[in-house]
Design an enzyme around this catalytic site. Structure first.
Site, PDB file in Angstrom:
ATOM      1  N   GLY A 217       0.778  -1.240   0.000  1.00  0.00           N
ATOM      2  CA  GLY A 217       0.000   0.000   0.000  1.00  0.00           C
ATOM      3  C   GLY A 217       0.805   1.284   0.000  1.00  0.00           C
ATOM      4  O   GLY A 217       0.307   2.319   0.459  1.00  0.00           O
ATOM      5  N   SER A 218       2.021   1.272  -0.556  1.00  0.00           N
ATOM      6  CA  SER A 218       2.774   2.535  -0.569  1.00  0.00           C
ATOM      7  C   SER A 218       2.115   3.544  -1.511  1.00  0.00           C
ATOM      8  O   SER A 218       2.100   4.756  -1.224  1.00  0.00           O
ATOM      9  CB  SER A 218       4.242   2.312  -0.943  1.00  0.00           C
TER      10      SER A 218
ATOM     11  N   MET B 182      -3.677  -7.190  -7.068  1.00  0.00           N
ATOM     12  CA  MET B 182      -2.954  -8.221  -7.806  1.00  0.00           C
ATOM     13  C   MET B 182      -3.854  -9.264  -8.475  1.00  0.00           C
ATOM     14  O   MET B 182      -3.424 -10.381  -8.696  1.00  0.00           O
ATOM     15  CB  MET B 182      -1.945  -8.902  -6.876  1.00  0.00           C
ATOM     16  N   ARG B 183      -5.095  -8.865  -8.767  1.00  0.00           N
ATOM     17  CA  ARG B 183      -5.991  -9.772  -9.497  1.00  0.00           C
ATOM     18  C   ARG B 183      -6.543  -9.047 -10.713  1.00  0.00           C
ATOM     19  O   ARG B 183      -6.487  -7.821 -10.791  1.00  0.00           O
ATOM     20  CB  ARG B 183      -7.154 -10.214  -8.607  1.00  0.00           C
TER      21      ARG B 183
ATOM     22  N   HIS C 124       0.440   0.488 -13.071  1.00  0.00           N
ATOM     23  CA  HIS C 124       1.164  -0.727 -13.476  1.00  0.00           C
ATOM     24  C   HIS C 124       2.653  -0.405 -13.616  1.00  0.00           C
ATOM     25  O   HIS C 124       3.006   0.611 -14.223  1.00  0.00           O
ATOM     26  CB  HIS C 124       0.601  -1.242 -14.807  1.00  0.00           C
TER      27      HIS C 124
ATOM     28  N   GLY D 254      -9.483  -5.896 -20.862  1.00  0.00           N
ATOM     29  CA  GLY D 254      -8.262  -6.672 -21.107  1.00  0.00           C
ATOM     30  C   GLY D 254      -7.350  -6.608 -19.890  1.00  0.00           C
ATOM     31  O   GLY D 254      -7.696  -6.019 -18.862  1.00  0.00           O
ATOM     32  N   VAL D 255      -6.161  -7.204 -20.018  1.00  0.00           N
ATOM     33  CA  VAL D 255      -5.186  -7.164 -18.921  1.00  0.00           C
ATOM     34  C   VAL D 255      -4.249  -5.978 -19.145  1.00  0.00           C
ATOM     35  O   VAL D 255      -3.446  -5.976 -20.089  1.00  0.00           O
ATOM     36  CB  VAL D 255      -4.382  -8.485 -18.853  1.00  0.00           C
TER      37      VAL D 255
ATOM     38  N   GLU E  88       6.073   5.916  -9.708  1.00  0.00           N
ATOM     39  CA  GLU E  88       4.644   5.615  -9.483  1.00  0.00           C
ATOM     40  C   GLU E  88       4.076   6.604  -8.479  1.00  0.00           C
ATOM     41  O   GLU E  88       2.948   7.082  -8.616  1.00  0.00           O
ATOM     42  CB  GLU E  88       4.460   4.194  -8.938  1.00  0.00           C
TER      43      GLU E  88
HETATM   44  C1  GAR Z   1       3.366  -1.353  -7.399  1.00  0.00           C
HETATM   45  O1  GAR Z   1       4.629  -1.428  -7.993  1.00  0.00           O
HETATM   46  C2  GAR Z   1       2.273  -1.467  -8.446  1.00  0.00           C
HETATM   47  O2  GAR Z   1       2.583  -0.808  -9.641  1.00  0.00           O
HETATM   48  C3  GAR Z   1       2.229  -2.959  -8.651  1.00  0.00           C
HETATM   49  O3  GAR Z   1       2.353  -3.489  -7.367  1.00  0.00           O
HETATM   50  C4  GAR Z   1       3.108  -2.602  -6.547  1.00  0.00           C
HETATM   51  C5  GAR Z   1       2.284  -2.292  -5.326  1.00  0.00           C
HETATM   52  O4  GAR Z   1       3.026  -1.536  -4.422  1.00  0.00           O
HETATM   53  N1  GAR Z   1       1.024  -3.354  -9.301  1.00  0.00           N
HETATM   54  C6  GAR Z   1       0.961  -4.377 -10.140  1.00  0.00           C
HETATM   55  O5  GAR Z   1       1.921  -5.053 -10.446  1.00  0.00           O
HETATM   56  C7  GAR Z   1      -0.423  -4.641 -10.704  1.00  0.00           C
HETATM   57  N2  GAR Z   1      -0.344  -5.610 -11.745  1.00  0.00           N
HETATM   58  P1  GAR Z   1       2.313  -0.798  -3.195  1.00  0.00           P
HETATM   59  O6  GAR Z   1       1.382  -1.843  -2.565  1.00  0.00           O
HETATM   60  O7  GAR Z   1       3.425  -0.426  -2.277  1.00  0.00           O
HETATM   61  O8  GAR Z   1       1.556   0.372  -3.742  1.00  0.00           O
END
Ligand code: GAR
Length: 205
Positions: free
Chosen positions: A12-13, A90-91, A109, A143-144, A174
């Site tokens: 969750g950053s 992540m789903r 992403h 889509g994905v 990000e």
């Molecule tokens: C982040 O890098 C985000 O882009 C990625 O998971 C991480 C979550 O970090 N998302 C994916 O890969 C989605 N397919 P966080 O929980 O610290 O925000």
């Protein structure tokens, strides 16, 4: 003032950066809820720390994906958000949810889409041998990681990088582009036309 809800599976950053930006007044929104599929997600601690309601739809407690998504849909409807932000979710969302919240659902992403969609994007980039990696905020379609792109940012891939060092360099960006995309949405400065997202100039309104 828009209501946003964040959907996250883990650390969750990115969620924290949104909490901080809202608190600082740089995003004109309230965070109405954190929704998570993972009862062990650290994002839950962050929500509690900020006084944000938490809805847990524990994926593993449902008999199948359909039952899980029915509960998720209900949770999303209950919180009445204008915008849903997938921040480390992540789903893959099913078509029912994507359709219901079309144009109000965005995702971050860790790759320069359309390269390296899906899981382990940073590892995919390293394995491919690209010299430039990055991150993308996009609207979600069925889509994905394929929906219209809102903002992207690139970072160099350095010799000697491993998945962790590259992921860290991307994550820092990000944390810049996600709050910016959410701000633009909340200020009604995004317009989707087909595959393209136009950013209406801040000065034009
Ligand atoms: C982040 O890098 C985000 O882009 C990625 O998971 C991480 C979550 O970090 N998302 C994916 O890969 C989605 N397919 P966080 O929980 O610290 O925000």
């Amino acid at each position: 003032m828009k209501r946003i809800a964040v959907i996250a599976s883990g650390r969750g950053s990115n969620f924290q950066v949104l909490i901080d930006a809202i608190r600082a007044g740089s995003i004109p929104a309230v965070c109405a809820a954190l929704i998570t599929d993972n009862p062990g997600a650290y994002a839950i601690e962050r929500a509690r720390g900020a006084g944000i309601p938490v809805m847990v739809a524990d994926y593993n407690s449902f008999p199948d994906k359909e039952a899980y998504e029915a509960r998720l849909l209900e949770a999303m409807q209950e919180c009445g958000a204008d915008l849903f932000v997938l921040a480390g979710y992540m789903r893959i969302l099913g078509p029912g949810i994507v359709r219901e919240f079309s144009g109000r659902l965005i995702n971050i992403h860790p790759a320069l889409l359309p390269a390296f969609p899906g899981l382990h994007a940073q590892r995919q980039a390293l394995d491919y041998g690209v010299k430039v990696a990055g991150c993308t905020v996009h609207f979600v379609d069925d889509g994905v990681d394929s929906g219209p792109v809102i903002i992207q940012c690139c970072v160099p891939v350095l010799e000697g990088d491993d998945e962790a060092t590259l992921a860290e360099r991307i994550l820092a960006e990000e944390h810049v582009i996600l709050p910016e995309a959410v701000r633009l949405f909340c200020e009604d400065l995004l317009r989707i036309e087909g595959r393209k997202v136009f950013i209406i100039s801040d000065n034009a309104v």
